[in-house]
Design a protein around this motif. Structure first.
Motif, PDB file in Angstrom:
ATOM      1  N   UNK A   1       0.818  -1.208   0.000  1.00  0.00           N
ATOM      2  CA  UNK A   1       0.000   0.000   0.000  1.00  0.00           C
ATOM      3  C   UNK A   1       0.854   1.262   0.000  1.00  0.00           C
ATOM      4  N   UNK A   2       2.038   1.206   0.625  1.00  0.00           N
ATOM      5  CA  UNK A   2       2.895   2.393   0.689  1.00  0.00           C
ATOM      6  C   UNK A   2       3.347   2.858  -0.697  1.00  0.00           C
ATOM      7  N   UNK A   3       3.372   1.934  -1.653  1.00  0.00           N
ATOM      8  CA  UNK A   3       3.807   2.285  -3.004  1.00  0.00           C
ATOM      9  C   UNK A   3       2.804   3.172  -3.724  1.00  0.00           C
ATOM     10  N   UNK A   4       1.627   3.350  -3.132  1.00  0.00           N
ATOM     11  CA  UNK A   4       0.581   4.161  -3.761  1.00  0.00           C
ATOM     12  C   UNK A   4       0.678   5.634  -3.402  1.00  0.00           C
ATOM     13  N   UNK A   5       1.537   5.982  -2.438  1.00  0.00           N
ATOM     14  CA  UNK A   5       1.612   7.368  -1.963  1.00  0.00           C
ATOM     15  C   UNK A   5       2.213   8.295  -3.013  1.00  0.00           C
ATOM     16  N   UNK A   6       1.585   9.448  -3.234  1.00  0.00           N
ATOM     17  CA  UNK A   6       2.123  10.478  -4.124  1.00  0.00           C
ATOM     18  C   UNK A   6       2.129  11.814  -3.392  1.00  0.00           C
TER      19      UNK A   6
ATOM     20  N   UNK B   1      -1.347  29.070  -2.440  1.00  0.00           N
ATOM     21  CA  UNK B   1      -1.803  28.059  -1.498  1.00  0.00           C
ATOM     22  C   UNK B   1      -3.274  27.780  -1.754  1.00  0.00           C
ATOM     23  N   UNK B   2      -3.617  26.505  -1.858  1.00  0.00           N
ATOM     24  CA  UNK B   2      -4.989  26.139  -2.188  1.00  0.00           C
ATOM     25  C   UNK B   2      -5.269  24.726  -1.676  1.00  0.00           C
ATOM     26  N   UNK B   3      -6.489  24.261  -1.910  1.00  0.00           N
ATOM     27  CA  UNK B   3      -6.853  22.886  -1.603  1.00  0.00           C
ATOM     28  C   UNK B   3      -7.024  22.119  -2.892  1.00  0.00           C
ATOM     29  N   UNK B   4      -6.667  20.839  -2.890  1.00  0.00           N
ATOM     30  CA  UNK B   4      -6.784  19.995  -4.082  1.00  0.00           C
ATOM     31  C   UNK B   4      -7.658  18.790  -3.752  1.00  0.00           C
TER      32      UNK B   4
ATOM     33  N   UNK C   1      -7.051  18.351   0.129  1.00  0.00           N
ATOM     34  CA  UNK C   1      -5.713  18.332   0.706  1.00  0.00           C
ATOM     35  C   UNK C   1      -5.006  19.642   0.393  1.00  0.00           C
ATOM     36  N   UNK C   2      -4.409  20.248   1.404  1.00  0.00           N
ATOM     37  CA  UNK C   2      -3.692  21.511   1.218  1.00  0.00           C
ATOM     38  C   UNK C   2      -2.486  21.297   0.309  1.00  0.00           C
ATOM     39  N   UNK C   3      -2.227  22.289  -0.545  1.00  0.00           N
ATOM     40  CA  UNK C   3      -1.147  22.157  -1.519  1.00  0.00           C
ATOM     41  C   UNK C   3      -0.658  23.520  -1.981  1.00  0.00           C
ATOM     42  N   UNK C   4       0.520  23.510  -2.602  1.00  0.00           N
ATOM     43  CA  UNK C   4       1.011  24.675  -3.329  1.00  0.00           C
ATOM     44  C   UNK C   4       0.816  24.388  -4.810  1.00  0.00           C
ATOM     45  N   UNK C   5       0.136  25.298  -5.498  1.00  0.00           N
ATOM     46  CA  UNK C   5      -0.270  25.073  -6.884  1.00  0.00           C
ATOM     47  C   UNK C   5       0.323  26.143  -7.784  1.00  0.00           C
ATOM     48  N   UNK C   6       0.770  25.729  -8.950  1.00  0.00           N
ATOM     49  CA  UNK C   6       1.275  26.699  -9.924  1.00  0.00           C
ATOM     50  C   UNK C   6       1.127  26.130 -11.329  1.00  0.00           C
TER      51      UNK C   6
ATOM     52  N   UNK D   1       1.865  20.492  -5.491  1.00  0.00           N
ATOM     53  CA  UNK D   1       2.709  19.872  -4.467  1.00  0.00           C
ATOM     54  C   UNK D   1       1.899  19.768  -3.179  1.00  0.00           C
ATOM     55  N   UNK D   2       1.608  18.548  -2.757  1.00  0.00           N
ATOM     56  CA  UNK D   2       0.719  18.298  -1.632  1.00  0.00           C
ATOM     57  C   UNK D   2       1.443  18.391  -0.298  1.00  0.00           C
ATOM     58  N   UNK D   3       0.754  18.890   0.715  1.00  0.00           N
ATOM     59  CA  UNK D   3       1.326  18.977   2.054  1.00  0.00           C
ATOM     60  C   UNK D   3       1.440  17.608   2.715  1.00  0.00           C
ATOM     61  N   UNK D   4       0.628  16.660   2.276  1.00  0.00           N
ATOM     62  CA  UNK D   4       0.651  15.302   2.821  1.00  0.00           C
ATOM     63  C   UNK D   4       0.428  14.319   1.695  1.00  0.00           C
ATOM     64  N   UNK D   5       0.920  13.092   1.826  1.00  0.00           N
ATOM     65  CA  UNK D   5       0.780  12.134   0.716  1.00  0.00           C
ATOM     66  C   UNK D   5      -0.661  11.746   0.452  1.00  0.00           C
ATOM     67  N   UNK D   6      -0.932  11.509  -0.812  1.00  0.00           N
ATOM     68  CA  UNK D   6      -2.238  11.057  -1.262  1.00  0.00           C
ATOM     69  C   UNK D   6      -2.063   9.644  -1.798  1.00  0.00           C
ATOM     70  N   UNK D   7      -3.013   8.785  -1.522  1.00  0.00           N
ATOM     71  CA  UNK D   7      -2.835   7.364  -1.831  1.00  0.00           C
ATOM     72  C   UNK D   7      -3.759   6.910  -2.964  1.00  0.00           C
ATOM     73  N   UNK D   8      -3.175   6.205  -3.943  1.00  0.00           N
ATOM     74  CA  UNK D   8      -3.967   5.537  -4.967  1.00  0.00           C
ATOM     75  C   UNK D   8      -4.548   6.434  -6.032  1.00  0.00           C
ATOM     76  N   UNK D   9      -3.786   7.404  -6.530  1.00  0.00           N
ATOM     77  CA  UNK D   9      -4.285   8.307  -7.567  1.00  0.00           C
ATOM     78  C   UNK D   9      -3.849   7.817  -8.936  1.00  0.00           C
ATOM     79  N   UNK D  10      -4.804   7.703  -9.849  1.00  0.00           N
ATOM     80  CA  UNK D  10      -4.519   7.196 -11.192  1.00  0.00           C
ATOM     81  C   UNK D  10      -4.521   8.322 -12.210  1.00  0.00           C
TER      82      UNK D  10
END
Length: 363
Positions: free
Chosen positions: A278-283, A305-308, A317-322, A331-340
């Motif tokens: 499952x850890x391999x799914x983190x982005x 700064x925005x939410x995604x 999820x809070x992120x820096x967006x450009x 660029x996410x503040x915390x990892x997101x799991x299982x995004x295709x």
């Protein structure tokens, strides 16, 4: 205004049309026939736009005393939504057909036809909030989350584009709960007040996505491999798998640690499905293409700064967006799991939708 009310046959679109009538608009109801099979029927609460739905829409329009028509948009639907669905899965990506339907059919083909016939706007039963904001250059149209957060559909509407926002109405944006919509429908004598919500993919009424893909794309047997490259199973078509999938893998060899394994990569070129922990799914980084930016007052080229949000009812999820070279980098503040790849990433500032992009890469 002359308003074209898209009536799916459900309670939401019926109440939205009723509210448009109450607001004093000249309303005409239209049901979009999207299925190529005129004999297709709804299965419980699965699917939508079926024969029964068309009958329900007509009865609702009659109750409201508005003209009602059925428009055959099945060719548009097949050539855009269904074709995109098959093409994306064939490429190892996971599309969101509701997003594509809103982009190509409900707020493109329908709106274009309506405007050409002299209508000013299209009204739908989507749960989203449109706001007109005065600024120095005039009125700016903004898309916001609905008051009913659990039912909010701003995520699938972000793809519309800012040019469309001035020609749509979402009368249910301020309704806090679905129960209130049903109560209002019953009070108006609308027979759809207790009709169950539709869900799943409308053109796969039985819910068997893998079976639909196999029917349309055929079978192409291949290997399922683990993180070391060892063969641990077989598949009948890599296109039928998606990142983060755990169920239905049919692995013949268990993991050495005994823990569940998930799809981590779909490689169409080698026809291999890769599985791992499952850890391999983190982005932590999402790169999106085909960016649609709805906020003309905010320059996406400057980091903000925005939410995604990456799923229709997923958490933000809070992120820096450009924006870099027409691609949206998140660029996410915390990892997101299982995004295709192929899914939609929508950017929010508070309740306001700033933009949307289709996930192209993750890291």
């Amino acid at each position: 205004m002359r308003v074209l009310a898209a009536m799916s046959g459900g309670v939401d679109s019926a109440v939205a049309a009723a509210r448009a009538v109450d607001a004093g608009h000249d309303v005409v109801g239209v049901h979009m026939a999207l299925s190529k099979s005129r004999a297709e029927h709804r299965s419980g609460s699965r699917g939508c736009c079926s024969v029964e739905d068309g009958y329900d829409a007509r009865r609702a329009a009659d109750k409201l005393g508005i003209p009602y028509y059925v428009w055959d948009l099945s060719d548009d639907f097949e050539d855009t939504v269904v074709a995109d669905f098959l093409s994306e899965y064939s490429a190892g990506r996971t599309p969101n057909p509701c997003v594509r339907c809103n982009e190509h059919v409900k707020f493109a083909a329908l709106l274009e036809r309506g405007l050409s016939m002299g209508f000013d706007a299209v009204c739908t039963g989507h749960y989203a909030d449109l706001r007109d904001v005065e600024d120095g250059s005039g009125v700016r149209h903004e898309l916001h989350r609905a008051a009913n957060h659990p039912k909010d559909q701003s995520y699938v509407l972000a793809v519309m584009g800012k040019q469309v926002l001035g020609n749509v109405l979402f009368p249910l944006g301020d309704v806090p709960t679905k129960d209130e919509v049903r109560i209002e429908a019953a009070a108006r004598g609308l027979g759809v007040s207790l009709k169950p919500d539709s869900y799943d993919i409308c053109f796969i009424a039985d819910g068997d996505t893998r079976g639909f893909l196999r029917q349309r794309l055929g079978e192409n047997p291949g290997e399922i491999v683990d993180e070391s490259g060892a063969v641990v199973g077989e598949h009948l078509g890599a296109f039928a798998y998606t990142i983060g999938q755990r169920r239905g893998l049919g692995l013949g060899i268990p993991a050495k640690d005994g823990l569940p394994r998930f799809v981590t990569k779909v490689d169409i070129e080698t026809n291999r499905v890769h599985v791992g922990p499952v850890e391999a799914l983190d982005v932590r980084r999402i790169i999106g293409a085909d960016t649609v930016w709805l906020a003309p007052d905010i320059d996406p080229a400057e980091p903000l700064r925005a939410g995604v949000q990456v799923r229709a009812h997923g958490r933000e999820i809070a992120a820096t967006v450009r924006l870099e070279d027409d691609r949206l980098v998140m660029d996410l503040d915390e990892p997101l799991r299982g995004l295709a790849a192929g899914q939609s990433a929508v950017v929010y500032s508070g309740s306001r939708v700033l933009g949307q992009a289709t996930v192209e890469e993750t890291a």
